[in-house]
Scaffold this motif. Structure first.
Motif, PDB file in Angstrom:
ATOM      1  N   GLY A   7       0.824  -1.203   0.000  1.00 25.55           N
ATOM      2  CA  GLY A   7       0.000   0.000   0.000  1.00 25.55           C
ATOM      3  C   GLY A   7       0.858   1.254   0.000  1.00 25.55           C
ATOM      4  N   ASN A   8       0.499   2.173   0.901  1.00 22.32           N
ATOM      5  CA  ASN A   8       1.224   3.443   1.016  1.00 22.32           C
ATOM      6  C   ASN A   8       2.361   3.403   2.037  1.00 22.32           C
ATOM      7  OD1 ASN A   8      -0.198   5.181  -0.837  1.00 22.32           O
ATOM      8  ND2 ASN A   8      -1.952   5.045   0.544  1.00 22.32           N
ATOM      9  N   THR A   9       2.684   2.227   2.546  1.00 23.15           N
ATOM     10  CA  THR A   9       3.664   2.147   3.640  1.00 23.15           C
ATOM     11  C   THR A   9       5.099   2.332   3.178  1.00 23.15           C
ATOM     12  OG1 THR A   9       4.011  -0.257   3.484  1.00 23.15           O
ATOM     13  CG2 THR A   9       2.140   0.515   4.828  1.00 23.15           C
ATOM     14  N   LEU A 102       2.743  -2.179  12.441  1.00 26.80           N
ATOM     15  CA  LEU A 102       1.319  -2.043  12.167  1.00 26.80           C
ATOM     16  C   LEU A 102       0.502  -2.410  13.394  1.00 26.80           C
ATOM     17  CD1 LEU A 102      -1.092  -1.697  10.182  1.00 26.80           C
ATOM     18  CD2 LEU A 102      -0.804  -4.129   9.607  1.00 26.80           C
ATOM     19  N   LYS A 131       1.412   6.462  17.248  1.00 24.50           N
ATOM     20  CA  LYS A 131       2.055   6.727  15.958  1.00 24.50           C
ATOM     21  C   LYS A 131       2.854   8.023  16.015  1.00 24.50           C
ATOM     22  CE  LYS A 131       0.986   7.049  11.007  1.00 24.50           C
ATOM     23  NZ  LYS A 131      -0.102   7.001   9.986  1.00 24.50           N
ATOM     24  N   PHE A 138       2.067   2.376  11.445  1.00 24.67           N
ATOM     25  CA  PHE A 138       0.858   2.407  10.629  1.00 24.67           C
ATOM     26  C   PHE A 138      -0.318   1.850  11.428  1.00 24.67           C
ATOM     27  CE2 PHE A 138       4.522   1.756   7.813  1.00 24.67           C
ATOM     28  CZ  PHE A 138       4.449   2.927   7.076  1.00 24.67           C
ATOM     29  N   GLY A 140      -4.175  -0.052  11.216  1.00 26.44           N
ATOM     30  CA  GLY A 140      -5.083  -0.845  10.393  1.00 26.44           C
ATOM     31  C   GLY A 140      -6.347  -1.205  11.145  1.00 26.44           C
ATOM     32  N   ASP A 159      -4.362   2.684   7.238  1.00 26.73           N
ATOM     33  CA  ASP A 159      -3.327   2.334   6.268  1.00 26.73           C
ATOM     34  C   ASP A 159      -3.506   0.914   5.733  1.00 26.73           C
ATOM     35  OD1 ASP A 159      -1.613   4.758   6.683  1.00 26.73           O
ATOM     36  OD2 ASP A 159      -1.503   3.929   8.713  1.00 26.73           O
ATOM     37  N   GLN A 160      -4.233   0.083   6.475  1.00 27.93           N
ATOM     38  CA  GLN A 160      -4.306  -1.348   6.156  1.00 27.93           C
ATOM     39  C   GLN A 160      -5.638  -1.904   6.592  1.00 27.93           C
ATOM     40  OE1 GLN A 160      -4.392  -3.714   8.775  1.00 27.93           O
ATOM     41  NE2 GLN A 160      -3.628  -5.625   7.928  1.00 27.93           N
ATOM     42  N   MET A 185      -4.560   1.083  -0.200  1.00 26.00           N
ATOM     43  CA  MET A 185      -4.321   0.585   1.155  1.00 26.00           C
ATOM     44  C   MET A 185      -3.585  -0.746   1.121  1.00 26.00           C
ATOM     45  SD  MET A 185      -7.898   1.319   3.161  1.00 26.00           S
ATOM     46  CE  MET A 185      -7.305   0.440   4.625  1.00 26.00           C
TER      47      MET A 185
END
Length: 338
Positions: A7-9, A102, A131, A138, A140, A159-160, A185
């Motif tokens: 994803g965007n991580t 995460l 965070k 991240f 989720g 994010d997830q 995501m």
């Protein structure tokens, strides 16, 4: 091993993730060997949770010295700020790490639960605070209602997302995966064997591998199981195989149970397990764990037809958001009990 951008991580994750839920059920040395073998052979995604007994401690003792080699996901099932904050701190200690890659807000299945975690003073606030402090990278969300998860992620606050995806539960394909893809995501599929019911194992592993997900988490407890799972992902899935697996999933998913656990049986029947395994056992039979389930709960299952409060209008069916004929499926399963 296939690796994709998560994803965007910005992190590249292995297509196979190590699910650590069942590690507490085996000797520590066996668990440690499985975890280290996984890392040695390219698995770089480790999934756990405080609810999985001492799974976090096992990971901390076994591989924390190799922390830079894996993406670490854990969870909190707490709904309010204070208890979620405290649990995050305990997870850091048990996992022997300064940060969690995460943190997932876990097992969110009801609208009121989602509202609780997202409102001021909810668990999401604790996750955001962690965070900002660098303790979590991240955030989720996990759950068993794919159509609700699709709505809940749409505002871009996560994010997830973690969801069921297997040959008997293909429901995330309809709305959830397309929405998560639209948002770029991180997408993680769990329960490829649905807790030990689905066979053939290779087909079961390859179905989520054939879909638009980044990681498939498989629960593993030995080096041999890690080898078996890795072998199932050694070759890419052709278009013909993908179509075959999708057709099979539509057939095995005809029971329509999402395992949301809204149903509650007064005599202790594990209704989702019976629903989800119903089509599999007819087509392929069950894995030993699945057969063991029916042996363990046969007295409960046999009692279903005679439970007086459920004779006219089964209590479980009144609670099901999908209006499934659960009592009928349970009573039909009696013929499967040996």
């Amino acid at each position: 091993m296939r690796y994709t951008l998560f994803g965007n991580t910005g992190y590249r994750v292995s297509s196979l993730g190590f699910g650590a839920m069942n590690l507490p059920s085996v000797p520590f040395e066996q668990a440690r060997a499985a975890l280290n073998y996984a890392l040695d052979n390219g698995i770089n995604y480790i999934d756990t949770a405080p609810a999985y007994r001492n799974s976090e401690e096992i990971i901390g003792e076994s591989i924390s010295h190799r922390r830079s080699e894996y993406f670490l996901a854990t969870k909190t099932k707490n709904r309010d700020y204070q208890t979620a904050k405290e649990e995050i701190e305990r997870s850091l200690e048990r996992l022997k790490t300064d940060y969690i890659d995460l943190l997932q807000l876990h097992y969110v299945n009801y609208v009121h639960e989602f509202k609780q975690i997202m409102d001021e003073g909810g668990a999401y606030q604790a996750a955001l605070e962690a965070k900002q402090a660098g303790k979590v990278r991240f955030i989720g969300i996990t759950g068993h209602r794919p159509e609700l998860l699709a709505k809940w992620i749409s505002k871009g606050q996560f994010d997830q997302v973690l969801f069921h995806l297997n040959l008997a539960q293909p429901f995330a394909l309809d709305e959830l995966i397309p929405e998560a893809t639209r948002l770029n995501m991180a997408k993680v599929a769990m329960k490829p064997l649905s807790g030990g019911f689905i066979q053939p194992v290779e087909k079961a592993i390859r179905f989520p591998y054939s879909q638009d997900v980044h990681v498939t988490i498989s629960g593993m407890v030995s080096v041999d199981e890690v080898k078996q799972n890795i072998a199932a992902m050694e070759r890419e899935v052709s278009d013909a195989e993908r179509q075959e697996l999708e057709q099979l999933s539509r057939q095995l998913g005809e029971h329509n149970c999402r395992r949301c656990n809204y149903c509650s049986c007064p005599i202790g029947i594990k209704i989702p397990d019976i629903m989800i395994s119903s089509k599999i056992r007819e087509r392929f039979g069950l894995l030993p764990k699945g057969n063991g389930f029916y042996e363990k709960y046969k007295d409960n299952i046999l009692s279903c037809a005679d439970h007086e409060p459920c004779k006219e209008k089964p209590l479980c069916e009144q609670q099901c958001p999908y209006h499934l004929p659960m009592a009928t499926v349970i009573r039909e399963s009696v013929s499967f009990i040996k």
